[in-house]
Design a protein around this motif. Structure first.
Motif, PDB file in Angstrom:
ATOM      1  N   SER A  78       0.492  -3.006   6.432  1.00 35.07           N
ATOM      2  CA  SER A  78       1.301  -4.203   6.220  1.00 35.07           C
ATOM      3  C   SER A  78       1.287  -4.630   4.762  1.00 35.07           C
ATOM      4  O   SER A  78       0.274  -4.525   4.074  1.00 35.07           O
ATOM      5  N   ASP A  79       2.447  -5.132   4.318  1.00 35.77           N
ATOM      6  CA  ASP A  79       2.531  -5.725   2.997  1.00 35.77           C
ATOM      7  C   ASP A  79       1.721  -7.019   2.987  1.00 35.77           C
ATOM      8  O   ASP A  79       1.544  -7.676   4.014  1.00 35.77           O
ATOM      9  N   ILE A  80       1.256  -7.374   1.797  1.00 34.36           N
ATOM     10  CA  ILE A  80       0.616  -8.666   1.559  1.00 34.36           C
ATOM     11  C   ILE A  80       1.536  -9.441   0.631  1.00 34.36           C
ATOM     12  O   ILE A  80       1.899  -8.951  -0.438  1.00 34.36           O
ATOM     13  N   ASN A  83       0.858  -1.174   0.000  1.00 33.83           N
ATOM     14  CA  ASN A  83       0.000   0.000   0.000  1.00 33.83           C
ATOM     15  C   ASN A  83       0.901   1.232   0.000  1.00 33.83           C
ATOM     16  O   ASN A  83       1.702   1.412   0.909  1.00 33.83           O
ATOM     17  N   THR A  84       0.781   2.083  -1.030  1.00 26.51           N
ATOM     18  CA  THR A  84       1.651   3.255  -1.138  1.00 26.51           C
ATOM     19  C   THR A  84       0.920   4.557  -0.856  1.00 26.51           C
ATOM     20  O   THR A  84       1.460   5.631  -1.064  1.00 26.51           O
ATOM     21  N   GLY A  85      -0.319   4.480  -0.413  1.00 28.63           N
ATOM     22  CA  GLY A  85      -1.069   5.689  -0.089  1.00 28.63           C
ATOM     23  C   GLY A  85      -2.510   5.577  -0.562  1.00 28.63           C
ATOM     24  O   GLY A  85      -3.019   4.486  -0.796  1.00 28.63           O
ATOM     25  N   TYR A 136      -0.866 -13.632   2.237  1.00 27.94           N
ATOM     26  CA  TYR A 136      -0.400 -13.656   3.616  1.00 27.94           C
ATOM     27  C   TYR A 136      -0.119 -12.218   4.059  1.00 27.94           C
ATOM     28  O   TYR A 136       0.717 -11.536   3.465  1.00 27.94           O
ATOM     29  N   LYS A 137      -0.819 -11.769   5.090  1.00 30.95           N
ATOM     30  CA  LYS A 137      -0.590 -10.434   5.641  1.00 30.95           C
ATOM     31  C   LYS A 137       0.570 -10.526   6.621  1.00 30.95           C
ATOM     32  O   LYS A 137       0.574 -11.376   7.524  1.00 30.95           O
ATOM     33  N   LEU A 138       1.546  -9.647   6.462  1.00 32.16           N
ATOM     34  CA  LEU A 138       2.726  -9.694   7.312  1.00 32.16           C
ATOM     35  C   LEU A 138       2.409  -9.168   8.705  1.00 32.16           C
ATOM     36  O   LEU A 138       1.791  -8.116   8.868  1.00 32.16           O
ATOM     37  N   LEU A 139       2.820  -9.945   9.709  1.00 34.13           N
ATOM     38  CA  LEU A 139       2.567  -9.604  11.107  1.00 34.13           C
ATOM     39  C   LEU A 139       3.819  -9.132  11.821  1.00 34.13           C
ATOM     40  O   LEU A 139       3.742  -8.337  12.743  1.00 34.13           O
TER      41      LEU A 139
END
Length: 118
Positions: free
Chosen positions: A83-85, A22-24, A93-96
């Protein structure tokens, strides 16, 4: 220190996966829309071990967890970004949790399964 960057790109260990970052956001006709960037990455993807899961808070420990290794920095949710996916074999996978081992040539991230299709 041992630099393990070569292992990340070794065909015996590496896999291809995608990072959706997500960049904005932008506004279009009064509706806010997320702006994302897609990054193709070569790295190592492995099931999360019990030691990896011990590094997470209890509420974040779930089934369907993967550990990602790459020489590209990963992002997790903070005051500036989401978070990046990571998309691997059609699953998101969502980074935790992210670990910065840049001095050893790589970054490590633990992600939780959030969907069945990219």
């Amino acid at each position: 220190m041992i630099n393990v960057r070569e292992l990340i790109h070794d065909p015996d260990f590496c896999d291809a996966f995608t990072i959706i970052r997500n960049t904005g956001s932008t506004w279009h006709k009064g509706v806010q829309a997320q702006v994302t960037e897609t990054i193709e990455v070569e790295g190592i993807v492995a099931p999360s071990s019990s030691k990896d899961l011990e590094m997470l808070p209890e509420g974040d420990r779930q089934n369907g967890m993967k550990t990602f290794y790459a020489d590209v920095p990963f992002h997790i949710t903070d005051t500036d970004s989401m978070s990046d996916i990571c998309v691997f074999r059609g699953q998101k996978y969502k980074l935790l949790q992210v670990f910065d081992y840049q001095s050893n040539g790589y970054y490590k991230a633990i992600g939780a399964l959030v969907g069945d299709s990219p």
